[in-house]
Design a protein around this motif. Structure first.
Motif, mmCIF file in Angstrom:
data_model
loop_
_atom_site.group_PDB
_atom_site.id
_atom_site.type_symbol
_atom_site.label_atom_id
_atom_site.label_comp_id
_atom_site.label_asym_id
_atom_site.label_seq_id
_atom_site.Cartn_x
_atom_site.Cartn_y
_atom_site.Cartn_z
ATOM 1 N N VAL A 1 0.836 -1.208 0.000
ATOM 2 C CA VAL A 1 0.000 0.000 0.000
ATOM 3 C C VAL A 1 0.867 1.252 0.000
ATOM 4 O O VAL A 1 0.606 2.220 -0.739
ATOM 5 N N GLU A 2 1.918 1.236 0.840
ATOM 6 C CA GLU A 2 2.818 2.388 0.869
ATOM 7 C C GLU A 2 3.497 2.583 -0.484
ATOM 8 O O GLU A 2 3.621 3.716 -0.984
ATOM 9 N N ALA A 3 3.905 1.476 -1.086
ATOM 10 C CA ALA A 3 4.572 1.565 -2.383
ATOM 11 C C ALA A 3 3.604 2.053 -3.457
ATOM 12 O O ALA A 3 3.967 2.861 -4.328
ATOM 13 N N LEU A 4 2.355 1.588 -3.433
ATOM 14 C CA LEU A 4 1.360 2.013 -4.416
ATOM 15 C C LEU A 4 1.057 3.505 -4.286
ATOM 16 O O LEU A 4 0.840 4.205 -5.284
ATOM 17 N N THR A 5 1.059 3.988 -3.039
ATOM 18 C CA THR A 5 0.832 5.415 -2.811
ATOM 19 C C THR A 5 1.940 6.236 -3.487
ATOM 20 O O THR A 5 1.677 7.265 -4.134
ATOM 21 N N GLU A 6 3.178 5.764 -3.345
ATOM 22 C CA GLU A 6 4.292 6.453 -3.995
ATOM 23 C C GLU A 6 4.215 6.307 -5.512
ATOM 24 O O GLU A 6 4.562 7.228 -6.265
ATOM 25 N N LEU A 7 3.736 5.135 -5.968
ATOM 26 C CA LEU A 7 3.631 4.903 -7.406
ATOM 27 C C LEU A 7 2.683 5.902 -8.062
ATOM 28 O O LEU A 7 2.924 6.335 -9.194
ATOM 29 N N ALA B 1 -10.283 -14.286 -3.807
ATOM 30 C CA ALA B 1 -11.382 -15.192 -4.120
ATOM 31 C C ALA B 1 -11.608 -15.275 -5.621
ATOM 32 O O ALA B 1 -11.246 -14.370 -6.367
ATOM 33 N N PRO B 2 -12.219 -16.371 -6.116
ATOM 34 C CA PRO B 2 -12.482 -16.506 -7.549
ATOM 35 C C PRO B 2 -13.311 -15.360 -8.114
ATOM 36 O O PRO B 2 -13.220 -15.051 -9.300
ATOM 37 N N ALA B 3 -14.120 -14.725 -7.288
ATOM 38 C CA ALA B 3 -14.944 -13.614 -7.774
ATOM 39 C C ALA B 3 -14.096 -12.475 -8.301
ATOM 40 O O ALA B 3 -14.561 -11.640 -9.078
ATOM 41 N N ASP B 4 -12.837 -12.422 -7.900
ATOM 42 C CA ASP B 4 -11.945 -11.343 -8.331
ATOM 43 C C ASP B 4 -11.183 -11.694 -9.602
ATOM 44 O O ASP B 4 -10.255 -11.005 -9.993
ATOM 45 N N ALA B 5 -11.557 -12.807 -10.247
ATOM 46 C CA ALA B 5 -10.767 -13.294 -11.383
ATOM 47 C C ALA B 5 -10.780 -12.352 -12.575
ATOM 48 O O ALA B 5 -9.990 -12.502 -13.496
ATOM 49 N N GLY B 6 -11.669 -11.359 -12.585
ATOM 50 C CA GLY B 6 -11.744 -10.447 -13.722
ATOM 51 C C GLY B 6 -10.772 -9.295 -13.671
ATOM 52 O O GLY B 6 -10.834 -8.386 -14.498
ATOM 53 N N VAL B 7 -9.858 -9.293 -12.697
ATOM 54 C CA VAL B 7 -8.889 -8.211 -12.579
ATOM 55 C C VAL B 7 -8.011 -8.167 -13.826
ATOM 56 O O VAL B 7 -7.522 -9.190 -14.296
ATOM 57 N N THR B 8 -7.844 -6.975 -14.376
ATOM 58 C CA THR B 8 -7.065 -6.832 -15.614
ATOM 59 C C THR B 8 -5.573 -6.807 -15.322
ATOM 60 O O THR B 8 -5.159 -6.518 -14.199
ATOM 61 N N PRO B 9 -4.753 -7.122 -16.322
ATOM 62 C CA PRO B 9 -3.310 -7.154 -16.095
ATOM 63 C C PRO B 9 -2.758 -5.863 -15.503
ATOM 64 O O PRO B 9 -1.847 -5.901 -14.681
ATOM 65 N N ARG C 1 2.006 2.827 -17.106
ATOM 66 C CA ARG C 1 2.366 3.588 -15.905
ATOM 67 C C ARG C 1 1.573 4.891 -15.844
ATOM 68 O O ARG C 1 2.129 5.990 -15.959
ATOM 69 N N THR C 2 0.294 4.728 -15.638
ATOM 70 C CA THR C 2 -0.592 5.895 -15.559
ATOM 71 C C THR C 2 -1.232 5.940 -14.184
ATOM 72 O O THR C 2 -1.354 4.914 -13.486
ATOM 73 N N ALA C 3 -1.654 7.131 -13.802
ATOM 74 C CA ALA C 3 -2.305 7.310 -12.505
ATOM 75 C C ALA C 3 -3.588 6.490 -12.435
ATOM 76 O O ALA C 3 -3.938 5.944 -11.376
ATOM 77 N N ALA C 4 -4.305 6.383 -13.562
ATOM 78 C CA ALA C 4 -5.560 5.622 -13.581
ATOM 79 C C ALA C 4 -5.304 4.148 -13.291
ATOM 80 O O ALA C 4 -6.045 3.505 -12.529
ATOM 81 N N ASN C 5 -4.253 3.586 -13.899
ATOM 82 C CA ASN C 5 -3.926 2.182 -13.657
ATOM 83 C C ASN C 5 -3.486 1.941 -12.212
ATOM 84 O O ASN C 5 -3.834 0.934 -11.597
ATOM 85 N N VAL C 6 -2.703 2.878 -11.692
ATOM 86 C CA VAL C 6 -2.277 2.750 -10.294
ATOM 87 C C VAL C 6 -3.489 2.838 -9.374
ATOM 88 O O VAL C 6 -3.594 2.099 -8.389
ATOM 89 N N ASP C 7 -4.431 3.731 -9.697
ATOM 90 C CA ASP C 7 -5.659 3.841 -8.902
ATOM 91 C C ASP C 7 -6.420 2.512 -8.873
ATOM 92 O O ASP C 7 -6.923 2.097 -7.828
ATOM 93 N N ARG C 8 -6.527 1.878 -10.031
ATOM 94 C CA ARG C 8 -7.231 0.599 -10.080
ATOM 95 C C ARG C 8 -6.507 -0.446 -9.232
ATOM 96 O O ARG C 8 -7.128 -1.247 -8.529
ATOM 97 N N ALA C 9 -5.176 -0.436 -9.309
ATOM 98 C CA ALA C 9 -4.397 -1.373 -8.493
ATOM 99 C C ALA C 9 -4.609 -1.105 -7.002
ATOM 100 O O ALA C 9 -4.759 -2.037 -6.201
ATOM 101 N N ILE C 10 -4.640 0.181 -6.635
ATOM 102 C CA ILE C 10 -4.870 0.547 -5.230
ATOM 103 C C ILE C 10 -6.252 0.082 -4.781
ATOM 104 O O ILE C 10 -6.410 -0.512 -3.707
ATOM 105 N N ASN C 11 -7.261 0.343 -5.603
ATOM 106 C CA ASN C 11 -8.630 -0.052 -5.240
ATOM 107 C C ASN C 11 -8.752 -1.561 -5.071
ATOM 108 O O ASN C 11 -9.364 -2.060 -4.122
ATOM 109 N N ASN C 12 -8.166 -2.311 -6.025
ATOM 110 C CA ASN C 12 -8.236 -3.773 -5.944
ATOM 111 C C ASN C 12 -7.474 -4.305 -4.731
ATOM 112 O O ASN C 12 -7.946 -5.194 -4.015
#
Length: 288
Positions: free
Chosen positions: A86-92, A180-188, A200-211
């Motif tokens: 989480v700390e690393a994602l915040t910096e990302l 859980a299997p319900a999360d199997a739709g997570v994109t690369p 390497r976009t803020a939007a992609n990092v946001d999605r990673a943070i949310n997931n």
């Protein structure tokens, strides 16, 4: 009753009473020595059987407690690694914004991308090392990861089966923080696959943070659940121990008083037997 040197009824009765007192005294002494009123099946077969079954249940609860503690350790290790992520994602996110503003191919962009790459590597290392007793919740698993919560075979599932390729720390470093299997739709892009500059976009990092924070929330909930299960097992064991004590423990205050009374009664019994044994000697006076 006729006077006789062959049969001394008084002595026989005195001896019977003395033997009964000795048996009662032996029982009381055993209770004082062991602290138990039911120490063996001979004391009370039904109570002994019940107490033995409950002792076995109480011992089995130790194994349940160990299983829950193991599960809690697995989750806590994953949470510890997750905090680093989480700390690393915040910096990302800050770096992603800075990279968007930096001129493409410039020295600044290169340095920012190097920092971004280092943080992604740190994330992957943290997740890869989040292993306790051979279990890593961020890896794919071919069977449910669960712990035993009672002696009847009850289970608490920490992570259900997840065998998709994206669910493991793959050779290319793509990591899926899926629980859980319900999360199997997570994109690369959400699986920390930031290997190309276009990802390497803020939007992609946001999605990673949310997931990933959703994963952390799930782990936190399960850690609390395991804490509650552990507390319950401890209280249950205490209740079992108290219940067994109610069945088999001796009241030592009463046994102490009974011991004193029986010792006195034993001495009196010896005296009574001695007097009864002297009765036959009275017959000698009849022949003088």
């Amino acid at each position: 009753m006729a006077n006789s040197v062959n049969t001394n009824r008084g002595a026989l009765i005195a001896l019977q009473n003395l033997n009964a007192t000795n048996r009662a005294l032996e029982v009381t002494q055993n209770r004082v020595n062991t602290g138990l009123k039911v120490a063996t099946a001979k004391d009370n077969g039904a109570i002994f059987a019940i107490a033995t079954a409950q002792r076995a249940e109480m011992g089995a609860q130790d194994a349940v407690k160990q299983s829950i503690e193991r599960g809690k350790s697995i989750v806590d290790v994953a949470l510890a690694a997750g905090e680093t992520v989480v700390e690393a994602l915040t910096e990302l996110k800050s770096l992603a914004v800075a990279i968007q503003d930096a001129p493409a191919g410039s020295d600044t962009a290169t340095k920012l991308n190097n920092d971004f790459t280092a943080l992604v590597s740190e994330i992957r290392t943290a997740l890869a090392g989040a292993t306790f007793d051979g279990v890593n919740l961020f890896n794919a698993n071919t069977a449910d990861i669960a712990v035993t919560t009672n002696t009847s075979g009850g289970k608490f599932t920490i992570k259900t089966t997840y065998t998709a390729a994206a669910g493991a720390i793959a050779a290319d470093g793509k990591i899926d923080p899926t629980i859980a299997p319900a999360d199997a739709g997570v994109t690369p892009a959400n699986n920390f696959n930031f290997d190309t500059l276009t990802t390497r976009t803020a939007a992609n990092v946001d999605r990673a943070i949310n997931n990933f924070t959703a994963v952390m929330a799930d782990l936190g909930t399960k850690s609390k659940s395991l804490d509650r299960q552990l507390t319950f097992v401890g209280k249950f064991q205490d209740s079992l121990e108290t219940g067994i004590g109610n069945l088999v423990d001796a009241d030592l205050a009463k046994e102490s008083a009974r011991l004193t009374a029986l010792q006195t009664k034993q001495q009196l019994g010896v005296q009574a037997l001695s007097i009864a044994n002297q009765a036959s000697s009275i017959v000698l006076n009849l022949f003088r």
